[in-house]
Design an enzyme around this catalytic site. Structure first.
Site, PDB file in Angstrom:
ATOM      1  N   CYS A 163       0.553  -0.926   0.572  1.00  0.00           N
ATOM      2  CA  CYS A 163      -0.121  -0.158  -0.449  1.00  0.00           C
ATOM      3  C   CYS A 163       0.645   1.060  -0.287  1.00  0.00           C
ATOM      4  CB  CYS A 163      -1.258  -0.561   1.030  1.00  0.00           C
ATOM      5  SG  CYS A 163      -2.267   0.692   1.353  1.00  0.00           S
ATOM      6  N   THR A 164       0.540   2.778   0.874  1.00  0.00           N
ATOM      7  CA  THR A 164       1.824   3.294   0.665  1.00  0.00           C
ATOM      8  C   THR A 164       3.264   3.440   1.480  1.00  0.00           C
ATOM      9  OG1 THR A 164       0.435   4.191   3.103  1.00  0.00           O
ATOM     10  CG2 THR A 164      -0.008   5.062   0.505  1.00  0.00           C
TER      11      THR A 164
END
Lengths: 219, 219
Positions: A95-96
């Protein structure tokens, strides 16, 4: 084999617990690495307790870098960035978490992905954006949003220990998903983007500062 | 809305963290309910910290019952079973959490599923085995192994708050999985069964005692 995952306040817990579930089934104890030993709460309040600190962690074979709202506070944190920048045989971002890797300089010139809502930020870190769920470039594996860490960890298990082992893990966790809904409509997508517009803007600002720091020009 | 998940030593953390990820995105704080407030370790060593005890938990709208190796110790634990047997609007079991529900009497005459390796035990609890990833019978939602809790929780989010909300959550966690491997070969399946044959035998024994307790005859 030493596997460690970074944890921090306002992490998205599944970015971490997905790969933890898969990679711990290689028979190794996965280190839960905090800045210090203080338990942290994830975005939704889940308490995660470190088993070691960044400073005390052993040399790793696999570094897991999860994302979440708290990622924002880390991308200009020199202690974390220098830890992430250390050479390791494998880096798995979820993800981030990719934005943390980016701020540490790991994405420069590398094919990479991240959560769909941050995908447009990849060029600020010098990355070549690749819209796939799992992207492997050299020793760097980046994955898309949240649940994609499971897919990535299974791929990584196969690379580390062979396909038969990874297949056994996929079977054990019965990973034959049936998402109840198809691709999101424009309306749902717009609402989801709107719900996180504050952090999207803040992430853009840190990405621009990272680009300036690394001398990266974004068209 | 009050949502609570049972946690206990040697739980399989993803049975819990999967539904936690999805259902916390309904904007509610998911209670992490322990027998007491002592942190527990999951099967792979992850530390999970209760936010309340079973005794102090508020009346729930959704009870989440995860599985894992530690499930075995709970199926003859009267405090846990009487807690699980309390009437609630929704029960969501994940993986071998179904066996805890079964021991509490919740599966009698109900269509249900569980992890593939425990599927043959369902009749001992009076359940009608249904080989699907998510099975709904009245207020009881049972799901297959480990990762199936994500699918179930998304379905439940839709039932609780409408499909648009559940679609938004599926998008946020980017649940469009790409399991790297197809169905397991006979060889992989045999090895996976063999690796857990000890607990499979122990589970059969507790299932037989539960059947005797409830007066259920298995052909």
């Amino acid at each position: 084999m030493e596997i460690g995952a970074l944890v921090y306040p306002n992490i998205d817990q599944m970015d971490f617990t997905g790969p933890f579930e898969v990679l711990s089934r290689l028979g190794v104890r996965v280190h839960v690495m905090g800045r210090d030993m203080t338990p942290v709460r994830d975005m939704a309040g889940l308490i995660l307790t470190p088993t070691t600190t960044l400073a005390a962690a052993p040399p790793l074979d696999v570094l897991i870098v999860p994302g979440g709202r708290g990622q924002l506070a880390l991308v200009e944190d020199d202690q974390v960035l220098s830890f992430v920048a250390r050479p390791v045989p494998w880096v798995l971002s979820v993800c981030t978490g990719a934005l943390i890797c980016g701020a540490a300089g790991l994405l420069r010139g590398r094919r990479a992905t991240t959560h769909w809502n941050s995908f447009h930020l990849l060029p600020y870190f010098g990355a070549i954006p690749v819209d796939e769920r799992v992207v492997i470039d050299g020793n760097l594996m980046t994955t898309a949003g949240v649940s994609a860490g499971i897919d990535g960890a299974l791929r990584l298990a196969g690379l580390l220990c062979g396909e038969a082992v990874a297949q056994r893990i996929q079977l054990e966790i019965q990973y034959a998903p049936e998402p109840p809904f198809g691709p999101a409509s424009e309306e749902i997508l717009k609402a989801a983007r709107s719900a996180v517009s504050d952090i999207t803007t803040a992430r853009l600002q840190t990405a621009q500062r990272a680009a300036a720091r690394w001398g990266i020009k974004v068209a």
